[in-house]
Design a protein around this motif. Structure first.
Motif, PDB file in Angstrom:
ATOM      1  N   ARG A  85       0.926  -0.762  -0.232  1.00  0.00           N
ATOM      2  CA  ARG A  85       0.168  -0.290  -0.101  1.00  0.00           C
ATOM      3  C   ARG A  85       0.640   1.037  -0.549  1.00  0.00           C
ATOM      4  NH1 ARG A  85      -5.592  -1.533   1.265  1.00  0.00           N
ATOM      5  NH2 ARG A  85      -4.962  -4.086   1.607  1.00  0.00           N
ATOM      6  N   ALA A  86       1.899   1.643   0.744  1.00  0.00           N
ATOM      7  CA  ALA A  86       2.767   1.962   0.646  1.00  0.00           C
ATOM      8  C   ALA A  86       3.629   2.518  -0.373  1.00  0.00           C
ATOM      9  CB  ALA A  86       4.012   2.348   1.982  1.00  0.00           C
ATOM     10  N   GLY A  87       3.942   1.496  -1.067  1.00  0.00           N
ATOM     11  CA  GLY A  87       4.340   1.526  -2.611  1.00  0.00           C
ATOM     12  C   GLY A  87       4.087   2.491  -3.502  1.00  0.00           C
ATOM     13  N   CYS A 137      -1.487   2.457   6.620  1.00  0.00           N
ATOM     14  CA  CYS A 137       0.258   2.687   6.938  1.00  0.00           C
ATOM     15  C   CYS A 137       0.589   3.115   7.567  1.00  0.00           C
ATOM     16  CB  CYS A 137       0.418   4.066   5.687  1.00  0.00           C
ATOM     17  SG  CYS A 137      -0.448   3.226   3.816  1.00  0.00           S
ATOM     18  N   ASN A 138      -0.029   2.831   8.632  1.00  0.00           N
ATOM     19  CA  ASN A 138       0.530   3.265  10.223  1.00  0.00           C
ATOM     20  C   ASN A 138       0.240   2.186  11.481  1.00  0.00           C
ATOM     21  OD1 ASN A 138      -2.279   3.685  11.961  1.00  0.00           O
ATOM     22  ND2 ASN A 138      -1.601   5.916  10.633  1.00  0.00           N
ATOM     23  N   GLY A 139       0.497   2.546  12.538  1.00  0.00           N
ATOM     24  CA  GLY A 139       0.442   1.410  13.598  1.00  0.00           C
ATOM     25  C   GLY A 139      -0.176   2.049  14.959  1.00  0.00           C
ATOM     26  N   MET A 140       0.081   3.320  14.739  1.00  0.00           N
ATOM     27  CA  MET A 140      -0.983   3.938  15.900  1.00  0.00           C
ATOM     28  C   MET A 140      -2.558   4.896  15.060  1.00  0.00           C
ATOM     29  SD  MET A 140       2.047   5.546  17.711  1.00  0.00           S
ATOM     30  CE  MET A 140       3.412   3.835  18.371  1.00  0.00           C
ATOM     31  N   PHE A 141      -3.557   4.211  14.824  1.00  0.00           N
ATOM     32  CA  PHE A 141      -4.319   4.224  13.867  1.00  0.00           C
ATOM     33  C   PHE A 141      -5.384   5.788  14.481  1.00  0.00           C
ATOM     34  CE2 PHE A 141      -8.791   4.138  12.345  1.00  0.00           C
ATOM     35  CZ  PHE A 141      -8.227   4.656  10.722  1.00  0.00           C
TER      36      PHE A 141
END
Length: 497
Positions: A85-87, A137-141
């Motif tokens: 997704r980041a790519g 795209c993150n861990g702390m949503f």
């Protein structure tokens, strides 16, 4: 009285003189095509009827393919979700970004604020933007600790951190523009499609072209599908769990159909580019253990599945429709990748691609017109925790070289994700043994030609080693000390029970 009249006349004159310029701007904005990306989660290369699945019915996607271009050699930027997704969003191979693996909740790894996304660039070009569905795209949503979809260019967002929870049915973890919504009745793909439709109909800024990023959770575990749809697949399946998966893909197809119908109803379909694909290959059956046993996805004839550097992990369905710009009914074997979308959409929108960092994609506009894509760098993949023994791959033309590395082949300590130990390996491992495949003649990667094509291998190996070294150097190192400590405590608790 005279002064007021003079001021009024002056204002009217200024407005009148500015009207042609304003009209020109509005006409230019209207001429820019709308863009819709539809991204599935764990959809296999062989999961759609138009890609050869013998059972699953996908009439809406089949029709989309008949109205546009079906890509037989379409790739995700990684064989696992968060990096892929980041790519896609940045046009950069994910290891450059430091998104080395899927992102657990609470993990410090994320798509950094200073990375430039396609949504931000399209906003600069006058587009209204929305993200609906899985973010990951993150861990702390939904926290100020890390950037959220709104910080990466999406004016409207309706998202989850990772999967729809507790299953696709009646999920309770969606957040709309920072506000948690609690349980929502229905199935995830339909909920996501309905949000996209509502944004298109009621919430978008209609004087602007739009970019809608639709990210379905289907068919990722935990799979849940409408009972009536499951019923239609029971007599065509080995188990009910398999019927659940088949129905899951079919339900996603119905959601795609709803979106496409809405584009027609709004009379914007003729000026809208739709790109459909998946974030990686199909899930391996029963990898998640108890409660998640419905991963019956198919890689078709490809070797490997999700998490593999072989084709089954990274080659995915790809369908693009753009009326008047792409000839209908085409089947194209040119290799394309999700990292190509950012430069493609930038060229379409008339905005410059970011030049402060290396990009790994190329514009697809020449391909849409029947010409050759102008690549400056071969397609590249790197996944440190691949289930296949090779961890790195590169494709140039019909040829693919895959590389083993000096890092461990088994499980990396401290649990199954990015930590202090794995990052040391990611940043320092060297490439060792190489394999070579001609994908035109050997799509299933059964014949390693490294010995027969030594000269070609040497040429490709040199390019791969150079690319790998550059990407390896650029990737950041995350401070995972707190996360590592919490993982250790969790593992100790589980062991002591």
């Amino acid at each position: 009285m005279y002064l007021k009249s003079a001021l009024a006349l002056l204002l009217a004159t200024v407005l009148l003189l500015g009207l042609p310029e304003l009209q020109a701007v509005e006409k230019q904005q209207a001429a820019k095509p709308n863009i819709v990306i539809i991204l599935c989660d764990d959809l296999g290369y062989g999961d759609l009827a138009c890609y050869g699945h013998p059972v699953i019915k996908t009439p809406h996607l089949d029709q989309l393919a008949s109205e546009g271009m079906r890509l037989t050699d379409c790739y995700a930027s990684a064989p696992v979700c968060s990096p892929s997704r980041a790519g896609l969003l940045t046009g950069r191979t994910p290891n450059r970004l430091g998104v080395y693996d899927w992102i657990p909740e609470g993990h410090p790894m994320h798509l950094k604020r200073d990375e430039v996304t396609v949504a931000q660039l399209l906003q600069q070009a006058g587009y209204d933007t929305a993200h609906v569905g899985k973010w990951h795209c993150n861990g702390m949503f939904n926290s100020k600790e890390q950037p959220q979809p709104g910080d990466h260019g999406f004016r409207h967002w309706f998202s989850t951190q990772n999967n729809a929870l507790p299953t696709h049915e009646n999920p309770n973890n969606f957040v709309r523009n920072g506000k948690p919504l609690g349980e929502i009745e229905g199935f995830s793909c339909q909920i996501v499609a309905d949000e996209g439709i509502r944004w298109l109909s009621d919430w978008r800024e209609k004087e602007k072209p739009f970019f809608l990023h639709v990210c379905f959770h289907e068919p990722h575990e935990r799979v849940a599908s409408p009972p009536a749809l499951v019923e239609t697949y029971l007599d065509k399946s080995l188990y009910e769990d398999q019927a659940q998966y088949f129905a899951n893909v079919a339900n996603m197809d119905r959601a795609v159909g709803k979106l496409l119908i809405k584009l027609d109803e709004l009379k914007v379909a003729d000026n809208t580019l739709v790109f459909f694909t998946s974030d990686n290959g199909p899930e391996t059956l029963n990898r998640y253990g108890k409660g998640s046993r419905r991963s019956w996805g198919s890689p078709g004839v490809l070797r490997g599945m999700k998490l593999h550097i072989y084709e089954g992990g990274i080659r995915v369905p790809g369908i693009v429709r753009w009326p008047g710009k792409i000839k209908a009914g085409q089947e194209i074997a040119t290799p394309v990748c999700s990292v190509d979308l950012l430069p493609t959409f930038c060229e379409i929108a008339g905005v410059a691609v970011p030049d402060q960092r290396p990009l790994d994609g190329a514009s697809l506009l020449p391909l849409f017109a029947g010409n050759k894509i102008e690549r400056t760098t071969p397609l590249f993949w790197n996944y440190y925790r691949a289930y296949s023994t090779p961890r790195v791959a590169m494709r140039e033309g019909d040829w693919k070289v895959v590389a083993h590395w000096s890092g461990p082949e088994g499980i990396i300590p401290l649990g199954g994700n990015v930590n202090s130990v794995s990052q040391e390996i990611i940043k320092n491992a060297k490439l060792t043994k190489f394999e070579l495949y001609n994908l035109k003649d050997d799509i299933s990667e059964q014949h390693n030609l490294a010995w027969q094509e030594q000269k070609r291998l040497d040429t490709l190996k040199k390019k791969l080693v150079q690319k790998y070294a550059a990407v390896q150097k650029e990737g950041p190192v995350w401070d995972t000390s707190e996360y590592d400590q919490s993982r250790k405590k969790t593992m100790i608790k589980k062991t002591s029970k």
